[in-house]
Design a protein around this motif. Structure first.
Motif, PDB file in Angstrom:
ATOM      1  N   PRO A  38      51.470  18.592  39.630  1.00  0.00           N
ATOM      2  CA  PRO A  38      51.921  18.087  40.939  1.00  0.00           C
ATOM      3  C   PRO A  38      53.156  17.195  40.826  1.00  0.00           C
ATOM      4  CG  PRO A  38      49.557  17.687  40.598  1.00  0.00           C
ATOM      5  CD  PRO A  38      50.107  18.141  39.289  1.00  0.00           C
ATOM      6  N   ALA A  39      54.039  17.337  41.804  1.00  0.00           N
ATOM      7  CA  ALA A  39      55.264  16.529  41.811  1.00  0.00           C
ATOM      8  C   ALA A  39      54.924  15.038  41.818  1.00  0.00           C
ATOM      9  CB  ALA A  39      56.108  16.885  43.027  1.00  0.00           C
ATOM     10  N   ALA A  96      63.940  19.175  44.491  1.00  0.00           N
ATOM     11  CA  ALA A  96      64.917  20.278  44.545  1.00  0.00           C
ATOM     12  C   ALA A  96      64.874  21.092  43.251  1.00  0.00           C
ATOM     13  CB  ALA A  96      66.315  19.718  44.768  1.00  0.00           C
ATOM     14  N   TRP A  97      64.766  20.402  42.100  1.00  0.00           N
ATOM     15  CA  TRP A  97      64.734  21.129  40.836  1.00  0.00           C
ATOM     16  C   TRP A  97      63.488  22.006  40.726  1.00  0.00           C
ATOM     17  CZ3 TRP A  97      66.013  16.411  37.102  1.00  0.00           C
ATOM     18  CH2 TRP A  97      67.364  16.066  37.285  1.00  0.00           C
ATOM     19  N   MET A  98      62.372  21.515  41.303  1.00  0.00           N
ATOM     20  CA  MET A  98      61.102  22.247  41.176  1.00  0.00           C
ATOM     21  C   MET A  98      61.033  23.466  42.094  1.00  0.00           C
ATOM     22  SD  MET A  98      58.319  19.149  40.941  1.00  0.00           S
ATOM     23  CE  MET A  98      56.889  20.204  40.990  1.00  0.00           C
ATOM     24  N   LYS A  99      61.880  23.496  43.091  1.00  0.00           N
ATOM     25  CA  LYS A  99      61.829  24.574  44.089  1.00  0.00           C
ATOM     26  C   LYS A  99      62.059  25.950  43.466  1.00  0.00           C
ATOM     27  CE  LYS A  99      62.803  23.485  48.802  1.00  0.00           C
ATOM     28  NZ  LYS A  99      63.836  22.744  49.512  1.00  0.00           N
ATOM     29  N   ASP A 100      61.373  26.940  43.980  1.00  0.00           N
ATOM     30  CA  ASP A 100      61.632  28.317  43.535  1.00  0.00           C
ATOM     31  C   ASP A 100      63.072  28.679  43.898  1.00  0.00           C
ATOM     32  OD1 ASP A 100      59.051  28.585  42.695  1.00  0.00           O
ATOM     33  OD2 ASP A 100      58.354  29.574  44.516  1.00  0.00           O
ATOM     34  N   GLU A 101      63.714  29.412  42.992  1.00  0.00           N
ATOM     35  CA  GLU A 101      65.099  29.850  43.268  1.00  0.00           C
ATOM     36  C   GLU A 101      65.050  31.275  43.783  1.00  0.00           C
ATOM     37  OE1 GLU A 101      68.139  29.776  40.094  1.00  0.00           O
ATOM     38  OE2 GLU A 101      67.380  27.740  39.790  1.00  0.00           O
ATOM     39  N   LYS A 102      65.568  31.509  44.970  1.00  0.00           N
ATOM     40  CA  LYS A 102      65.584  32.869  45.520  1.00  0.00           C
ATOM     41  C   LYS A 102      66.467  33.766  44.662  1.00  0.00           C
ATOM     42  CE  LYS A 102      64.431  32.938  50.304  1.00  0.00           C
ATOM     43  NZ  LYS A 102      64.885  32.733  51.656  1.00  0.00           N
ATOM     44  N   ALA A 103      66.055  35.009  44.489  1.00  0.00           N
ATOM     45  CA  ALA A 103      66.858  35.926  43.685  1.00  0.00           C
ATOM     46  C   ALA A 103      67.343  37.095  44.556  1.00  0.00           C
ATOM     47  CB  ALA A 103      66.021  36.445  42.526  1.00  0.00           C
ATOM     48  N   ALA A 104      68.514  37.639  44.203  1.00  0.00           N
ATOM     49  CA  ALA A 104      69.069  38.773  44.963  1.00  0.00           C
ATOM     50  C   ALA A 104      68.158  39.989  44.781  1.00  0.00           C
ATOM     51  CB  ALA A 104      70.462  39.091  44.454  1.00  0.00           C
ATOM     52  N   LYS A 105      68.130  40.860  45.796  1.00  0.00           N
ATOM     53  CA  LYS A 105      67.236  42.020  45.727  1.00  0.00           C
ATOM     54  C   LYS A 105      68.025  43.332  45.814  1.00  0.00           C
ATOM     55  CE  LYS A 105      64.789  40.191  49.110  1.00  0.00           C
ATOM     56  NZ  LYS A 105      63.754  39.990  50.121  1.00  0.00           N
ATOM     57  N   ILE A 116      62.761  32.855  41.147  1.00  0.00           N
ATOM     58  CA  ILE A 116      62.556  32.310  39.795  1.00  0.00           C
ATOM     59  C   ILE A 116      61.731  31.043  39.947  1.00  0.00           C
ATOM     60  CG2 ILE A 116      63.687  31.370  37.747  1.00  0.00           C
ATOM     61  CD1 ILE A 116      66.244  32.889  38.743  1.00  0.00           C
ATOM     62  N   ARG A 117      60.623  31.018  39.281  1.00  0.00           N
ATOM     63  CA  ARG A 117      59.785  29.804  39.322  1.00  0.00           C
ATOM     64  C   ARG A 117      60.003  29.001  38.042  1.00  0.00           C
ATOM     65  NH1 ARG A 117      54.232  29.506  42.083  1.00  0.00           N
ATOM     66  NH2 ARG A 117      55.789  29.613  43.720  1.00  0.00           N
ATOM     67  N   LYS A 118      60.257  27.713  38.196  1.00  0.00           N
ATOM     68  CA  LYS A 118      60.417  26.832  37.030  1.00  0.00           C
ATOM     69  C   LYS A 118      59.045  26.304  36.672  1.00  0.00           C
ATOM     70  CE  LYS A 118      64.896  27.215  37.528  1.00  0.00           C
ATOM     71  NZ  LYS A 118      65.786  26.193  38.027  1.00  0.00           N
ATOM     72  N   GLU A 119      58.579  26.796  35.529  1.00  0.00           N
ATOM     73  CA  GLU A 119      57.203  26.532  35.154  1.00  0.00           C
ATOM     74  C   GLU A 119      57.174  25.684  33.888  1.00  0.00           C
ATOM     75  OE1 GLU A 119      54.408  30.176  35.436  1.00  0.00           O
ATOM     76  OE2 GLU A 119      55.039  29.978  33.356  1.00  0.00           O
ATOM     77  N   PRO A 120      56.305  24.700  33.788  1.00  0.00           N
ATOM     78  CA  PRO A 120      56.259  23.932  32.536  1.00  0.00           C
ATOM     79  C   PRO A 120      55.802  24.819  31.368  1.00  0.00           C
ATOM     80  CG  PRO A 120      54.453  23.280  33.989  1.00  0.00           C
ATOM     81  CD  PRO A 120      55.342  24.191  34.785  1.00  0.00           C
ATOM     82  N   TYR A 121      56.316  24.527  30.165  1.00  0.00           N
ATOM     83  CA  TYR A 121      55.895  25.315  28.999  1.00  0.00           C
ATOM     84  C   TYR A 121      54.460  25.003  28.615  1.00  0.00           C
ATOM     85  CZ  TYR A 121      60.447  27.250  27.803  1.00  0.00           C
ATOM     86  OH  TYR A 121      61.615  27.976  27.800  1.00  0.00           O
ATOM     87  N   ALA A 147      59.668  18.278  34.146  1.00  0.00           N
ATOM     88  CA  ALA A 147      59.372  19.711  34.217  1.00  0.00           C
ATOM     89  C   ALA A 147      57.868  19.984  34.198  1.00  0.00           C
ATOM     90  CB  ALA A 147      60.068  20.440  33.075  1.00  0.00           C
ATOM     91  N   GLY A 148      57.058  18.939  34.036  1.00  0.00           N
ATOM     92  CA  GLY A 148      55.618  19.102  34.167  1.00  0.00           C
ATOM     93  C   GLY A 148      54.874  19.420  32.869  1.00  0.00           C
ATOM     94  N   ASN A 149      55.436  19.007  31.746  1.00  0.00           N
ATOM     95  CA  ASN A 149      54.787  19.279  30.468  1.00  0.00           C
ATOM     96  C   ASN A 149      53.954  18.091  29.993  1.00  0.00           C
ATOM     97  OD1 ASN A 149      56.218  21.890  29.471  1.00  0.00           O
ATOM     98  ND2 ASN A 149      57.876  20.580  30.225  1.00  0.00           N
ATOM     99  N   CYS A 150      53.056  18.349  29.049  1.00  0.00           N
ATOM    100  CA  CYS A 150      52.439  17.278  28.271  1.00  0.00           C
ATOM    101  C   CYS A 150      53.326  17.085  27.038  1.00  0.00           C
ATOM    102  CB  CYS A 150      51.036  17.674  27.839  1.00  0.00           C
ATOM    103  SG  CYS A 150      49.883  17.626  29.214  1.00  0.00           S
ATOM    104  N   VAL A 151      53.442  15.867  26.549  1.00  0.00           N
ATOM    105  CA  VAL A 151      54.448  15.609  25.510  1.00  0.00           C
ATOM    106  C   VAL A 151      53.907  14.757  24.361  1.00  0.00           C
ATOM    107  CG1 VAL A 151      56.812  14.804  25.086  1.00  0.00           C
ATOM    108  CG2 VAL A 151      56.169  15.555  27.390  1.00  0.00           C
ATOM    109  N   VAL A 152      54.245  15.187  23.147  1.00  0.00           N
ATOM    110  CA  VAL A 152      54.040  14.356  21.962  1.00  0.00           C
ATOM    111  C   VAL A 152      55.417  13.875  21.520  1.00  0.00           C
ATOM    112  CG1 VAL A 152      53.284  14.287  19.558  1.00  0.00           C
ATOM    113  CG2 VAL A 152      52.072  15.708  21.203  1.00  0.00           C
ATOM    114  N   LEU A 153      55.553  12.566  21.366  1.00  0.00           N
ATOM    115  CA  LEU A 153      56.844  12.004  20.933  1.00  0.00           C
ATOM    116  C   LEU A 153      56.715  11.557  19.491  1.00  0.00           C
ATOM    117  CD1 LEU A 153      57.362   9.643  23.980  1.00  0.00           C
ATOM    118  CD2 LEU A 153      58.661  11.727  23.549  1.00  0.00           C
TER     119      LEU A 153
END
Ligand code: NAD
Length: 469
Positions: A38-39, A96-105, A116-121, A147-153
């Motif tokens: 979630p954002a 805005a960054w999380m928004k789906d990007e419309k693609a040409a058809k 295009i969906r920006k999905e966390p790895y 980007a919605g990931n869990c992170v080890v630093l």
């Protein structure tokens, strides 16, 4: 025969008991449960990161001073404000960054929705070096968590004091079921890398970059490698030597030269060298005083090992400015070397210290040739009053980034991707580039279940009439 482990759990089991297992399992479970998606969660974490910086500024400043004798000004501009700026930018743009990007058809998908969906790895590992021990761990972290990931630093074991604050204090500001800081050197990092991550972001030397990439290959884990190298700085005959000297000296001796994008060596004609050396001497004296050792603005070398390596390089060519050193406080004077041969050690390895060799070339062509027969650098600098000369250097070479008539100002813009090419690395980050780096760009097409009559024209038995050829 034994088949290789396929699931995360099997991979863990295969690596036996190790200190990271529980932490990694906890983080993976959180990711699978969707905690980081979630954002609102991302916003809370980004704000927590900002509070960590603000509430612990004094503590962090002291740690940076202990590690590198980094002064308040250099810490402010290169550690705190860059990190805070990235947090603010992510907070402003996250939705805005999380928004789906419309693609040409095309014709066959006119009635569908394509995006295009920006999905966390998933679970991301960030390994950082010691030279900007806050910036180089927090700025990638901003991208990874936005980007919605869990992170080890994994901070560097060499910048010990900053690493201690990161491991002891930072977790209090983040959701510990999704983020973890682990300490350790090469051995622990090696152990960590045996685990399967969904993305690895490494900043450090090309030597270790190869080790990280080989470890990632075992799990087919994608990587970003932010590496180093020797950044050339071409100085044309047509320019004001004092202006060039001020700018080159500022960027070369900033953080005692321990900057991956610092101008590593100057390429210029013997005539320009004659004018540049006194100008560099003048700049150094104005910046750091007659005895730079007493200047509060000049940092120190990170460790005895690095000090000894740099002291060895002072023997190359001939010292034209500086050259003094003192192991008791790891001091190396801002130094300029002339009469340097291409074959000498100072021209083989990345200097990463306050030493600036000048190599003579007879022409722009020779300089470009010199640059192009070496590994592609992380940054490249060209100084000239002539726009054409700067353009020629830009057009006829390759590097991660480029700046005409100054030092590493290009990396202060979050609107530019920061990263290397060839031996200086792969991938990039900063600003939205960080968000994209830590997101899988998932190709999505949603079709409605009906309209089968229209779609059935593609099924066999085929008829060439239906092909629009
Ligand atoms: P390094 O490669 O020695 O170490 C970087 C990180 O890797 C540290 O956290 C370290 O603990 C870890 N590491 C060391 N050995 C390892 C191993 N065998 N396996 C796994 N991990 C290991 O680099 P450094 O000395 O900390 O930093 C200096 C280098 O980093 C320079 O080459 C510099 O140019 C580069 N650098 C690049 C950037 C960039 O943004 N491109 C920024 C800063 C520094």
């Amino acid at each position: 025969t034994l088949s290789p482990p396929v699931t995360d759990e099997e991979t863990e089991a295969a690596s036996g008991m190790d200190p990271f297992e529980d932490t990694l399992r906890r983080l993976r479970e959180s990711f699978r449960a969707g905690r980081t998606r979630p954002a609102e969660f991302r916003v809370t974490q980004l704000k927590g990161l900002g509070r960590f910086l603000q509430e612990n500024k004094q503590l962090l400043q002291e740690a940076l001073a202990r590690d590198l004798r980094k002064g308040v000004f250099e810490s402010e501009v290169s550690e705190f404000s860059i990190s805070q700026g990235e947090i603010n930018l992510a907070l402003r743009n996250l939705k805005a960054w999380m928004k789906d990007e419309k693609a040409a058809k095309n014709l066959a998908t006119q009635l569908d929705s394509a995006f295009i969906r920006k999905e966390p790895y998933g679970l991301v590992l960030i390994i950082a070096p010691w030279n900007y021990p806050l910036n180089l761990i927090l700025v990638p972290l901003v991208g990874a968590l936005a980007a919605g990931n869990c992170v080890v630093l994994k901070p560097s074991e060499i910048s010990q004091s900053t690493g201690k604050v990161l491991v002891e204090v930072l977790p209090r500001y983040l959701d510990q079921s999704c983020f973890a800081v682990v300490l350790g050197g090469p051995e622990e990092a090696g152990q960590l890398l045996e685990h399967k991550f969904d993305y690895i972001f490494f900043t450090g030397s090309p030597r270790v970059g190869k080790i990280v990439m080989a470890a990632a290959a075992k799990h087919l884990t994608p990587v970003t490698l932010e590496l180093g190298g020797k950044n050339p700085c071409y100085v044309d005959d047509d320019c004001d030597p004092q202006t060039v000297a001020n700018r080159v000296a500022f960027f070369r001796y900033f953080n005692a030269g321990q900057t991956c994008v610092a101008p590593d060596y100057v390429l210029c004609s013997p005539e320009m060298q004659e004018r540049l050396v006194p100008a560099l001497q003048g700049a150094i004296t104005r910046f750091y005083g007659e005895d730079p050792r007493g200047s509060p603005d000049l940092g120190r070398i990170i460790s005895d090992k690095h000090f000894q390596r740099l002291q060895g390089l002072l023997g190359c060519g001939r010292v034209a400015v500086g050259g003094q050193s003192d192991g008791s406080d790891r001091y190396i004077a801002p130094t300029v070397l002339v009469d340097v041969q291409e074959t000498e050690p100072v021209m083989q390895e990345e200097i990463f210290g306050p030493i600036l060799p000048i190599v003579n070339v007879r022409s722009l062509d020779e300089a470009i040739d010199f640059i192009n027969r070496r590994e592609k650098p992380l940054a490249l600098y060209a100084f000239s009053n002539s726009r054409q000369v700067v353009q020629q250097v830009l057009q006829r070479t390759s590097s991660g980034g480029f700046c005409g008539n100054d030092g590493f100002m290009h990396l202060t813009l979050a609107s530019l991707p920061f990263g290397g090419v060839g031996a200086s690395g792969m991938g990039s980050y900063h600003g939205k580039f960080s968000f994209d780096t830590f997101s899988h760009h998932r190709a999505c097409l949603l079709r409605r279940p009906g309209l089968e009559k229209i779609y059935s024209i593609r099924y066999p038995p085929y008829s060439l009439r239906n092909l629009r050829v």
